[in-house]
Scaffold this motif. Structure first.
Motif, PDB file in Angstrom:
ATOM      1  N   SER A  64      -4.023   5.519   9.361  1.00  0.00           N
ATOM      2  CA  SER A  64      -3.568   6.009   8.245  1.00  0.00           C
ATOM      3  C   SER A  64      -4.847   6.560   7.376  1.00  0.00           C
ATOM      4  CB  SER A  64      -3.176   4.847   7.041  1.00  0.00           C
ATOM      5  OG  SER A  64      -3.837   3.945   6.842  1.00  0.00           O
ATOM      6  N   HIS A  66      -6.439   4.783   5.270  1.00  0.00           N
ATOM      7  CA  HIS A  66      -6.721   3.834   4.172  1.00  0.00           C
ATOM      8  C   HIS A  66      -7.681   2.600   4.607  1.00  0.00           C
ATOM      9  CE1 HIS A  66      -2.737   5.659   2.931  1.00  0.00           C
ATOM     10  NE2 HIS A  66      -3.688   6.329   2.301  1.00  0.00           N
ATOM     11  N   HIS A  95       1.901  -0.268   4.551  1.00  0.00           N
ATOM     12  CA  HIS A  95       2.446   0.677   5.302  1.00  0.00           C
ATOM     13  C   HIS A  95       3.639   1.707   4.580  1.00  0.00           C
ATOM     14  CE1 HIS A  95       5.625  -2.211   5.930  1.00  0.00           C
ATOM     15  NE2 HIS A  95       6.317  -1.106   6.424  1.00  0.00           N
TER      16      HIS A  95
END
Length: 214
Positions: A64, A66, A95
């Motif tokens: 992601s 992140h 998520h």
């Protein structure tokens, strides 16, 4: 990394790990770690968990973007839970795309926008909400509508009242006036489009900074 051997892992060699925002203390997520993931986290500076479903090491953010940068690591009194102090890249830990995995209010069964954090951050979230979605009769909206002249005047008044409370050495009054001053300062920050998080980041950067000569 000898402390890892002192941790109490479960029968599967796992230990729960709670990720907490290092700036405002918001609880972001809970996952599992083992000795390998803890070691990898400490070596790389980025958090790695253990995926129970895939049974493999899980580098948070690899897919992601992140990522979670490790700022500190603690254990509880029984050494069977880990608390990770982290900088969440992208401000998304869940998520689902939310900042925190803990967004469901059990009493109302509704999603909450902001995770629990410190009282000052929660207050600023309310002020920002009023700014985005004005409410009739809201004192905050009255201040924001009238702008700098009104807001700065109130900051001046509250500063004077705080000073007088300190002069009178009344702890209850000092606390109340400090809260009033802080509220109006946050309204000014919101009006200036400066987030409370930016203020907290400045304070964080000053932790452990060299002492200034007076």
């Amino acid at each position: 990394m000898f402390f890892i051997d002192n941790l109490h892992f479960d029968q599967n060699g796992l230990i729960p790990a709670i990720a907490q925002d290092w700036v405002d203390g918001a609880v972001l997520m809970m996952a599992w770690m083992n000795k390998e993931s803890i070691t990898k986290t400490l070596e790389s500076g980025e958090v790695h968990y253990w995926s129970r479903s895939r049974k493999e090491l899980w580098h948070k953010g690899k897919t992601s973007g992140h990522f979670q940068k490790l700022k500190g690591i603690r254990t509880d009194c029984d050494s069977d839970t880990i608390l990770l102090s982290i900088e969440q890249i992208g401000s998304i830990a869940c998520h689902t795309g939310k900042r925190s995995c803990f967004f469901k209010d059990l009493e109302t069964n509704k999603d909450v926008l902001h995770p629990p954090s410190n009282a000052c951050s929660e207050l600023f979230n309310v002020i920002e909400s009023r700014k985005s979605n004005p409410e009739e009769g809201s004192y905050t909206n009255t201040l924001l509508k009238e702008g700098d002249n009104k807001i700065l005047k109130k900051i001046g008044e509250e500063t004077a009242e705080f000073i007088m409370a300190c002069k009178d050495k009344n702890p209850i009054s000092v606390a109340n006036e400090a809260a009033d001053l802080l509220f109006h300062m946050q309204v000014s920050l919101a009006h200036q489009n400066v987030s409370w998080e930016e203020v907290l980041k400045v304070l964080v950067k000053r932790r452990g900074a060299p002492r200034r000569n007076q």
